[in-house]
Design a protein around this motif. Structure first.
Motif, PDB file in Angstrom:
ATOM      1  N   ILE B 571       0.871  -1.190   0.000  1.00 26.80           N
ATOM      2  CA  ILE B 571       0.000   0.000   0.000  1.00 26.80           C
ATOM      3  C   ILE B 571       0.899   1.229   0.000  1.00 26.80           C
ATOM      4  CG2 ILE B 571      -1.757   1.312   1.256  1.00 26.80           C
ATOM      5  CD1 ILE B 571      -2.647  -1.262   2.622  1.00 26.80           C
ATOM      6  N   THR B 572       0.680   2.130  -0.927  1.00 24.60           N
ATOM      7  CA  THR B 572       1.489   3.359  -0.947  1.00 24.60           C
ATOM      8  C   THR B 572       0.654   4.602  -0.609  1.00 24.60           C
ATOM      9  OG1 THR B 572       1.162   3.402  -3.339  1.00 24.60           O
ATOM     10  CG2 THR B 572       3.282   2.597  -2.525  1.00 24.60           C
ATOM     11  N   LYS B 573      -0.652   4.457  -0.595  1.00 22.94           N
ATOM     12  CA  LYS B 573      -1.468   5.623  -0.263  1.00 22.94           C
ATOM     13  C   LYS B 573      -2.841   5.155   0.191  1.00 22.94           C
ATOM     14  CE  LYS B 573      -2.730  10.126  -2.107  1.00 22.94           C
ATOM     15  NZ  LYS B 573      -2.971  10.915  -3.304  1.00 22.94           N
ATOM     16  N   CYS B 574      -3.394   5.895   1.130  1.00 24.25           N
ATOM     17  CA  CYS B 574      -4.765   5.586   1.559  1.00 24.25           C
ATOM     18  C   CYS B 574      -5.459   6.900   1.874  1.00 24.25           C
ATOM     19  CB  CYS B 574      -4.723   4.689   2.799  1.00 24.25           C
ATOM     20  SG  CYS B 574      -6.356   4.353   3.492  1.00 24.25           S
ATOM     21  N   SER B 575      -6.697   7.023   1.455  1.00 16.84           N
ATOM     22  CA  SER B 575      -7.483   8.187   1.872  1.00 16.84           C
ATOM     23  C   SER B 575      -8.824   7.718   2.398  1.00 16.84           C
ATOM     24  CB  SER B 575      -7.678   9.160   0.705  1.00 16.84           C
ATOM     25  OG  SER B 575      -8.527   8.580  -0.257  1.00 16.84           O
ATOM     26  N   ILE B 576      -9.316   8.448   3.396  1.00 25.04           N
ATOM     27  CA  ILE B 576     -10.649   8.159   3.924  1.00 25.04           C
ATOM     28  C   ILE B 576     -11.491   9.418   3.802  1.00 25.04           C
ATOM     29  CG2 ILE B 576     -11.970   7.611   6.014  1.00 25.04           C
ATOM     30  CD1 ILE B 576      -9.838   5.641   6.760  1.00 25.04           C
ATOM     31  N   ASP B 577     -12.617   9.295   3.172  1.00 24.80           N
ATOM     32  CA  ASP B 577     -13.497  10.433   2.882  1.00 24.80           C
ATOM     33  C   ASP B 577     -12.713  11.598   2.269  1.00 24.80           C
ATOM     34  OD1 ASP B 577     -15.670   9.004   3.786  1.00 24.80           O
ATOM     35  OD2 ASP B 577     -15.511   9.757   5.836  1.00 24.80           O
ATOM     36  N   GLY B 578     -11.750  11.273   1.430  1.00 23.85           N
ATOM     37  CA  GLY B 578     -11.016  12.284   0.680  1.00 23.85           C
ATOM     38  C   GLY B 578      -9.762  12.810   1.364  1.00 23.85           C
ATOM     39  N   SER B 579      -9.538  12.469   2.634  1.00 27.64           N
ATOM     40  CA  SER B 579      -8.348  12.964   3.344  1.00 27.64           C
ATOM     41  C   SER B 579      -7.321  11.851   3.489  1.00 27.64           C
ATOM     42  CB  SER B 579      -8.728  13.457   4.750  1.00 27.64           C
ATOM     43  OG  SER B 579      -9.705  14.461   4.644  1.00 27.64           O
ATOM     44  N   ASN B 580      -6.064  12.216   3.397  1.00 29.42           N
ATOM     45  CA  ASN B 580      -5.001  11.218   3.558  1.00 29.42           C
ATOM     46  C   ASN B 580      -5.112  10.523   4.907  1.00 29.42           C
ATOM     47  OD1 ASN B 580      -3.829  11.498   1.110  1.00 29.42           O
ATOM     48  ND2 ASN B 580      -2.263  12.957   1.785  1.00 29.42           N
TER      49      ASN B 580
END
Lengths: 112, 610
Positions: B571-580
């Motif tokens: 995993i290199t990136k995750c966002s929740i509801d548009g925020s990192n």
């Protein structure tokens, strides 16, 4: 479990006594397979059936499909409240004509 | 004795350009198995590029000189004229790529766009979405070529709803479009409300075959299968596929009700379908006694087959394991794959596996249409699913059988003249025969193509050094994308003739039937995206999830899209509801979700590790 039959008005009445469970449902299924003619309105007299397991319910479903396909009607008479509750949980109570007693057969709408 | 071929006939030749002579308009090409042909362009020959669903016609008639370069894959449809020397005159050419570019099926977003298009077509056909709300009361198993539905006397089969739900859930995971999640979740709810039978004696669950609705509007629940092969019984594969859609939806939302339904259906498999003594799962059980041994099951009494043993893994079990990492599912997967490796290979008799068995695993070669025949796609499906599972539970027998099948099938189930995979064939050659006879016809079914494409893509993903696997992936995917996409009405064709022309008669005309819902076409899009992006082209892939507030256990969202080689993706990136959002285990491929009373929109970027 005891099974017998009689004729009442336009209905073939199957009288069942005793519980319909995994041990006895096959006997009922086989009996129905033998005794039912096509296009016969069938009433299951369940007044003396205190308990019905899932195997019994599946037997009812198969019977229902068979009778419906032939264009006839299927009624359940004297269904115990607990069995009715289980049928409601499993979602097919509404498919059957449920009558309180055999006298009601005379006035039942057979063409549902 | 057959007459010599002294009549004209049209056909397809698929292969690779070896030489083009623009002056004489003459193309030399070589087939997949190295046979040479010459094709001559006429004044009316035209050429097109392979187009994806949602793309317009891409004429390439004016670009022949730049495209007919040595090594280029081409599909050439034309007419043979058997004269002094037989000539082949071109009607049309389909290309599989542009200039020096990759094959179109390898382009970024090729399969994501395709699943988006297929998903949107089914939403429109089934629910008139987006104009009307998605309501599964309007679902029909049977839909026509153009998506038309019967308004009265219709059937809603559990499995076809579940297969559509699988497609919708997969489309959401790749696109993040809310309408697909809505369709997946509403379909899952509908299955639970209408098609689920909770056995009050045992607390197990099984699924109705479906519901029939008469012209008067009366609903009739169908407990037993209405399909000829399985008539009047509860077949294992219907119970298996009932879980396909809900379980794929579970991967997105973690709904504990879905997990509960799946576990209780597994209890049913374990209690009634499983042969605890001799292993494997029976193919059919009696509707009343739930026994596989009833005489009234007739030809299905105490039988085991590919579907009852092998379909658990791809239909729902691998997905259930990916979402939970629960050892119960891994153990069942291992058992089913061990069973396949123990009993299905039959290479002393045939290059194809044996698919039907009696109780004691002796071969059933008399059953119905199957006799001593093999479904090409079942062989291929065994190969790609063994390859997936060996990434989690490595065993030499899994690798050996997967490789064996992948090496055998091109010679016996593949069309080396035109590309693509055949349907059902005789397992054994009679004296003097070189070709395994087709059981009914030489048509190519969409789902068999899926098995061929995935087999060689997945094997190539796990074993990148094998160039043959890549070649068959390329050829199979190019054939499918050239000929199966319905650019007029949407979705994919059920069958094409061996030469790629759509076959549109009978039930094979439909876009929805007992066999076809959006399942195989979308599974192909989903897994192709995963393997091409992460293992073959090695580029990042975004996946979308929307966990419920009370969803996944311990708020752990597992995001591995498939059983990939250990350490191949992070995993290199995750966002929740548009925020990192940074609380994730990059190597472990899971996100620790924050405590929330609302459901969360999660987007994860997976990146391959070189």
């Amino acid at each position: 479990m005891q099974i017998s039959k009689s004729q009442l008005h336009d209905w073939l009445v199957i009288h069942i006594e005793g519980q319909v469970d995994s041990k006895t449902s096959s006997k009922l299924n086989d009996y129905l397979a033998q005794e039912l003619d096509n296009a016969t309105n069938v009433a299951l007299d369940l007044r003396q059936v205190p308990f019905m397991s899932s195997a019994g319910l599946r037997t009812l479903l198969l019977l229902y499909r068979r009778v419906e396909t032939s264009g006839a009607a299927l009624a359940l008479v004297g269904l115990a409240a607990e069995i009715a509750d289980t049928m409601k949980v499993t979602g097919f109570y509404d498919f059957f004509i449920v009558l309180p007693d055999l006298d009601s057969l005379q006035t039942s709408n057979k063409s549902t | 004795m057959v007459n010599p071929f002294d009549f004209t006939f049209s056909d397809l030749i698929s292969g690779y350009v070896t030489h083009y002579d623009p002056e004489n308009r003459s193309i030399d090409l070589r087939t997949s198995d190295g046979r040479n042909y010459n094709a001559v362009l006429t004044g009316n020959s035209y050429a097109k590029q392979t187009q994806n669903l949602g793309e317009g016609w891409q004429d390439r008639t004016a670009d022949l000189e730049s495209l007919l370069t040595p090594g280029r894959m081409i599909f050439v449809y034309g007419t043979f004229f058997p004269e002094e020397t037989t000539s082949f005159e071109v009607n049309f050419i389909v290309f599989a790529n542009e200039a020096d570019n990759d094959y179109r099926y390898l382009e970024p977003s090729w399969w994501t766009q395709q699943i988006d298009q297929i998903g949107s077509s089914y939403l429109k056909w089934q629910f008139q979405s987006p104009e009307q709300p998605i309501d599964y009361k309007n679902y029909r198993t049977l839909i026509s070529l153009t998506g038309g539905k019967q308004e009265q006397d219709y059937l809603q089969e559990t499995d076809t709803i579940s297969r559509l739900v699988y497609g919708m859930a997969s489309a959401y995971m790749l696109t993040g479009k809310d309408e697909f999640l809505e369709a997946a979740e509403k379909g899952t709810d509908y299955l639970r409300d209408k098609m689920r039978f909770v056995d009050t004696d045992t607390d197990m669950i099984y699924w109705y075959h479906g519901i029939k609705v008469s012209s008067s509007g009366q609903e009739q629940k169908l407990l037993v299968s209405e399909f000829g092969d399985d008539y009047n019984s509860i077949p294992a594969y219907e119970q298996i596929y009932a879980l396909a859609g809900p379980v794929q939806t579970y991967r997105l939302n973690g709904d504990p009700q879905i997990l509960n339904d799946a576990d209780k259906t597994l209890d049913l498999f374990d209690a009634y379908f499983r042969d605890h003594e001799k292993g494997g799962y029976y193919s059919h059980i009696h509707a009343v006694t739930l026994s596989p041994h009833e005489e009234s099951l007739g030809r299905n009494k105490a039988k085991k087959n590919w579907n009852s043993v092998g379909d658990h893994a791809p239909a729902y079990l691998i997905n259930l394991w990916l979402a939970t990492k629960d050892m119960r599912y891994a153990a069942m997967l291992e058992d089913t794959f061990d069973t396949i490796c123990s009993h299905f290979p039959d290479y002393d008799e045939s290059p194809f596996v044996q698919e039907k068995f009696f109780d004691d695993w002796t071969k059933d070669q008399q059953w119905g249409w199957q006799q001593n025949r093999s479904v090409v796609g079942h062989n291929l499906k065994i190969a790609w699913n063994l390859m997936r599972f060996q990434a989690v539970r490595p065993k030499q027998i899994y690798l050996d059988l997967a490789n064996k099948i992948a090496n055998l099938m091109p010679a016996v189930g593949y069309d080396k003249q035109r590309f693509g995979w055949y349907d059902v064939v005789e397992r054994i050659l009679k004296p003097g025969q070189r070709f395994h006879r087709y059981a009914w016809h030489d048509r190519k079914a969409w789902w068999q193509q899926e098995q061929g494409i995935l087999a060689y893509l997945i094997l190539n993903g796990h074993l990148p050094d094998n160039s043959d696997y890549r070649k068959y992936a390329d050829e199979s995917a190019a054939f499918y994308n050239a000929f199966f996409l319905d650019h007029n009405d949407g979705g994919v064709y059920f069958n094409v003739l061996a030469n790629g022309i759509p076959y549109l008669l009978g039930t094979e005309r439909f876009k929805g039937s007992h066999s076809m819902s959006a399942y195989h076409s979308t599974e192909l899009c989903f897994l192709s995206t995963v393997y091409i992006d992460l293992l073959i082209k090695k580029r990042p892939l975004d996946l979308h999830f929307k966990p419920l507030a009370n969803g996944f256990k311990d708020r752990i969202l597992h995001v591995a899209p498939d059983m990939l080689p250990k350490g191949s993706v992070t995993i290199t990136k995750c966002s929740i509801d548009g925020s990192n959002y940074n609380d994730y285990d990059a190597a472990g491929l899971f996100v620790s979700l924050p405590d929330s009373k609302e459901r969360l929109k999660v987007k994860v970027t997976l990146t391959p590790i070189d």
